[in-house]
Design an enzyme around this catalytic site. Structure first.
Site, mmCIF file in Angstrom:
data_model
loop_
_atom_site.group_PDB
_atom_site.id
_atom_site.type_symbol
_atom_site.label_atom_id
_atom_site.label_comp_id
_atom_site.label_asym_id
_atom_site.label_seq_id
_atom_site.Cartn_x
_atom_site.Cartn_y
_atom_site.Cartn_z
ATOM 1 N N GLU A 1 23.760 1.983 -24.523
ATOM 2 C CA GLU A 1 22.928 1.113 -23.683
ATOM 3 C C GLU A 1 21.486 1.456 -24.003
ATOM 4 O O GLU A 1 21.048 2.595 -23.802
ATOM 5 C CB GLU A 1 23.207 1.346 -22.197
ATOM 6 C CG GLU A 1 22.452 0.341 -21.346
ATOM 7 C CD GLU A 1 22.321 0.759 -19.884
ATOM 8 O OE1 GLU A 1 22.371 -0.115 -19.032
ATOM 9 O OE2 GLU A 1 22.140 1.951 -19.607
ATOM 10 N N ASP B 1 32.427 5.707 -19.654
ATOM 11 C CA ASP B 1 30.974 5.603 -19.505
ATOM 12 C C ASP B 1 30.389 7.016 -19.456
ATOM 13 O O ASP B 1 30.645 7.770 -18.512
ATOM 14 C CB ASP B 1 30.690 4.851 -18.193
ATOM 15 C CG ASP B 1 29.370 4.118 -18.225
ATOM 16 O OD1 ASP B 1 28.446 4.629 -18.858
ATOM 17 O OD2 ASP B 1 29.278 3.044 -17.599
ATOM 18 N N ASP C 1 25.179 5.664 -21.479
ATOM 19 C CA ASP C 1 24.179 5.129 -20.556
ATOM 20 C C ASP C 1 22.762 5.449 -21.055
ATOM 21 O O ASP C 1 22.506 6.578 -21.506
ATOM 22 C CB ASP C 1 24.414 5.800 -19.186
ATOM 23 C CG ASP C 1 23.643 5.148 -18.067
ATOM 24 O OD1 ASP C 1 23.791 3.944 -17.864
ATOM 25 O OD2 ASP C 1 22.886 5.878 -17.381
ATOM 26 N N HIS D 1 27.314 -4.764 -14.458
ATOM 27 C CA HIS D 1 27.221 -4.262 -13.079
ATOM 28 C C HIS D 1 25.780 -4.124 -12.598
ATOM 29 O O HIS D 1 25.556 -3.751 -11.449
ATOM 30 C CB HIS D 1 27.909 -2.904 -13.002
ATOM 31 C CG HIS D 1 27.228 -1.880 -13.857
ATOM 32 N ND1 HIS D 1 27.217 -1.945 -15.243
ATOM 33 C CD2 HIS D 1 26.477 -0.807 -13.535
ATOM 34 C CE1 HIS D 1 26.503 -0.952 -15.714
ATOM 35 N NE2 HIS D 1 26.045 -0.238 -14.709
ATOM 36 N N ASP D 2 24.799 -4.351 -13.483
ATOM 37 C CA ASP D 2 23.383 -4.236 -13.093
ATOM 38 C C ASP D 2 22.715 -5.596 -12.965
ATOM 39 O O ASP D 2 21.530 -5.677 -12.623
ATOM 40 C CB ASP D 2 22.594 -3.464 -14.170
ATOM 41 C CG ASP D 2 22.955 -1.999 -14.234
ATOM 42 O OD1 ASP D 2 23.382 -1.445 -13.205
ATOM 43 O OD2 ASP D 2 22.800 -1.397 -15.312
HETATM 44 O O1 LIG Z 1 16.171 -2.978 -18.225
HETATM 45 P P1 LIG Z 1 16.124 -1.942 -19.319
HETATM 46 O O2 LIG Z 1 14.931 -1.022 -19.210
HETATM 47 O O3 LIG Z 1 16.258 -2.579 -20.687
HETATM 48 O O4 LIG Z 1 17.356 -0.954 -19.138
HETATM 49 C C1 LIG Z 1 18.704 -1.319 -19.134
HETATM 50 C C2 LIG Z 1 19.395 -0.898 -17.842
HETATM 51 O O5 LIG Z 1 19.139 0.508 -17.669
HETATM 52 C C3 LIG Z 1 19.543 1.078 -16.435
HETATM 53 O O6 LIG Z 1 20.938 1.055 -16.301
HETATM 54 C C4 LIG Z 1 21.811 2.155 -16.457
HETATM 55 O O7 LIG Z 1 21.316 3.417 -16.012
HETATM 56 C C5 LIG Z 1 21.116 3.583 -14.611
HETATM 57 C C6 LIG Z 1 20.911 5.052 -14.380
HETATM 58 O O8 LIG Z 1 22.021 5.784 -14.854
HETATM 59 C C7 LIG Z 1 22.286 3.065 -13.759
HETATM 60 O O9 LIG Z 1 21.849 2.946 -12.428
HETATM 61 C C8 LIG Z 1 22.785 1.713 -14.242
HETATM 62 O O10 LIG Z 1 23.890 1.285 -13.483
HETATM 63 C C9 LIG Z 1 23.098 1.858 -15.717
HETATM 64 O O11 LIG Z 1 23.697 0.704 -16.270
HETATM 65 C C10 LIG Z 1 18.898 0.286 -15.301
HETATM 66 O O12 LIG Z 1 19.316 0.806 -14.045
HETATM 67 C C11 LIG Z 1 19.305 -1.179 -15.357
HETATM 68 O O13 LIG Z 1 18.676 -1.897 -14.310
HETATM 69 C C12 LIG Z 1 18.834 -1.738 -16.697
HETATM 70 O O14 LIG Z 1 19.345 -3.073 -16.823
#
Ligand SMILES: O=P(O)(O)OC[C@H]1O[C@H](O[C@H]2O[C@H](CO)[C@@H](O)[C@H](O)[C@H]2O)[C@H](O)[C@@H](O)[C@@H]1O
Length: 551
Positions: free
Chosen positions: A249, A95, A196, A323-324
């Site tokens: 992502e 990642d 990410d 994980h989100d």
């Molecule tokens: O919901 P979106 O605006 O389409 O974005 C997708 C996800 O983005 C973020 O996730 C990722 O980045 C974050 C910061 O590094 C990290 O906290 C997270 O674990 C990463 O997967 C956002 O935090 C997610 O909630 C969104 O689903």
């Protein structure tokens, strides 16, 4: 494309298996569980970040991209893990969190100490002439996207948590650092990279306020320069590896951009993660709300993306969980009577579709959200901020808590449930996040007498066996039937019809003549066979294969 036949398993190291009793999963724990992973027949594991990090955002705040965080182990542990996974036929996907660094990263620390070279790595801006913040942008984790840059009077940009400072990709030195980090891991035999929030790296040089009624994210998401940066990164790193598998992502992206990011002739990425289908239970587009999901909207998104990516030559990751996200069974399935059936139906719905399926750890045994009763059980910074924001917006404690229960990221981060003991067999110490329903759902019971794990094994095998699954076209089917999500896949003279009942009631589906005598490739209902008008029991799934050559 080789990756069309692959299935990728997402493993959250902090919660997989704790080998030393400190309550936190680790790399040696993963080594101990390789036989379990091998049995599933997955091709690659995406590991959430285990690099050195203060862990304010569970590793998405990286302080050193080239070192393993001691909480998770050592570089020797990583090398042993990589070598043992390779022997088991499993590749690694790392990642890469390259939109931002931890404010504890040496680059940011040097910038704070006054080093101009490193100040140019970040977006550091003076306040507006009236003393207000450089722009009106909102952080995705709540509050303004700017924080004071030491005592300089300036501010640095953080689209996420305050301790995650955004890197300025306009700076060629930043882009070279990014490629060098990837090449460091490539030299250790890594072929897979997940990037990410990759589509927000293209912020403008001149940052400006978002006009009223316009969300600030529209100013920096999917800007055209993102593609230039990805192309350059690919050319200088993973693009040199014919076996690389990459996934970006993409936050709030579009189909058009996703096609551009993944069309093979563009030499950018293998595939994208997009999230629109996981926002169908957002009331008025707001995550921190509570609403049953909108089936028609979900089906429409799955069909539109499936069909248009196919027509445009793009490729996507297929997933319900990560994980989100809260567990998909709680959102789109049934956590009671039909837990097993709906787990299998959800699996088939994506594994037989066009794209690369991802399995988030625990999904293969039907794990569900934990049963927490107080905010004290939640640890995620996003959930804590959201709870306070909800109270501030006038929600009662009860209403705010109900929303956290439905939406918190902690839902999917609870420890892997290995057995029915007090800590789910995850740790001999105190788990960093509490499991709650390991008595009913755990690996030991699933392998002994469950059917979900075996159903996943079968789906994974089918993708390797049938080209119509890995490469066939995607055509929506039966959109006039409520609660039916169905599609046809076609490769040459081979046709596959996949029917999924997204409800706890039976539904009837008239079958086209071509499929009335077709072969059942997989189903979660023992006695289900094709007929002119099929009745699909609650949460049933069935895939029917027909070939003009009589396959
Ligand atoms: O919901 P979106 O605006 O389409 O974005 C997708 C996800 O983005 C973020 O996730 C990722 O980045 C974050 C910061 O590094 C990290 O906290 C997270 O674990 C990463 O997967 C956002 O935090 C997610 O909630 C969104 O689903």
């Amino acid at each position: 494309m080789a990756f069309h036949k692959k299935v990728i398993y997402q493993l959250y190291p902090k919660s997989f298996y704790d080998s030393d009793g400190d309550g936190v999963g680790d790399l040696r724990g993963i080594i101990e569980k390789i036989d379990y992973l091998k049995a599933l027949h997955i091709d690659m594991i995406w590991f959430n970040p285990f690099f050195v990090s203060p862990q304010y955002d569970n590793g998405y705040d990286v302080a050193d991209y080239r070192q393993i965080d001691p909480r998770f182990g050592t570089m020797a542990d990583f090398e042993e893990l990589a070598q043992k996974l390779k022997a088991a036929g499993i590749d690694i996907m790392l990642d890469m969190v390259l939109n931002h660094t931890s404010t504890q990263h040496v680059w940011f620390q040097k910038a704070l100490a006054g080093d101009k070279h490193y100040q140019d790595y970040y977006y550091i801006r003076p306040p507006k002439p009236d003393g207000s913040l450089p722009t009106n942008w909102e952080s995705k984790f709540g509050g303004p996207a700017w924080a004071p840059f030491g005592d300089t009077g300036n501010y640095y940009l953080h689209l996420y948590e305050r301790r995650q400072a955004d890197l300025d990709w306009h700076n060629p030195a930043v882009r070279q650092e990014a490629a060098a980090i990837i090449n460091f891991w490539r030299a250790k035999g890594v072929h897979g990279f997940r990037f990410d929030v990759l589509n927000v790296i293209g912020k403008a040089n001149q940052l400006v306020d978002a006009p009223p009624e316009v969300e600030s994210k529209t100013l920096y998401t999917d800007t055209p320069i993102v593609q230039d940066y990805i192309k350059e990164l690919a050319a200088n790193s993973f693009g040199q590896d014919p076996n690389s598998v990459t996934v970006g992502e993409m936050s709030s992206t579009t189909i058009k951009n996703s096609i551009a990011y993944t069309k093979p002739e563009n030499h950018e990425l293998s595939m994208v993660f997009q999230f629109h289908h996981l926002k169908t239970d957002y009331k008025n587009g707001e995550k921190w709300s509570k609403m049953p999901y909108d089936f028609k909207a979900l089906r429409n998104i799955l069909h539109t993306w499936g069909q248009q990516l196919d027509q445009g030559g793009g490729w996507q990751a297929l997933f319900w969980n990560n994980h989100d996200q809260p567990r998909a069974l709680n959102r789109f399935g049934d956590v009671g009577q039909y837990r097993v059936k709906s787990a299998e139906m959800l699996a088939a719905a994506i594994h037989l579709s066009r794209g690369t399926p991802y399995i988030y750890m625990g999904e293969e045994i039907g794990m569900t959200d934990p049963h927490y009763h107080s905010m004290a059980d939640y640890v995620d910074v996003e959930a804590k901020n959201a709870y306070q924001a909800l109270l501030k917006a006038g929600k009662s404690e009860q209403e705010a808590f109900a929303i956290i229960v439905a939406k918190a990221r902690d839902n999917s981060r609870t420890p892997m449930q290995w057995d029915d003991t007090a800590n789910a067999g995850f740790t001999t110490g105190t788990p960093w996040l509490r499991p709650t329903n390991q008595r009913e759902i755990n690996v030991k019971a699933e392998l002994a007498h469950g059917e979900i794990f075996r159903f996943y094994q079968k789906l994974i095998a089918l993708r390797k066996q049938y080209q119509v699954i890995s490469d066939g076209s995607y055509v929506p089917f039966g959109t006039e039937i409520d609660r039916l999500y169905a599609y046809e896949r076609v490769a040459g003279d081979v046709h596959l019809l996949v029917l999924n009942n997204f409800s706890d009631k039976a539904i009837t589906v008239p079958l086209p003549p071509r499929f009335q005598h077709a072969r059942v490739l997989i189903t979660n209902e023992a006695d289900l066979t094709p007929t002119a008008t099929m009745t699909l029991p609650p949460y049933a799934t069935i895939a029917l294969l027909q070939s003009d050559k009589g396959e």
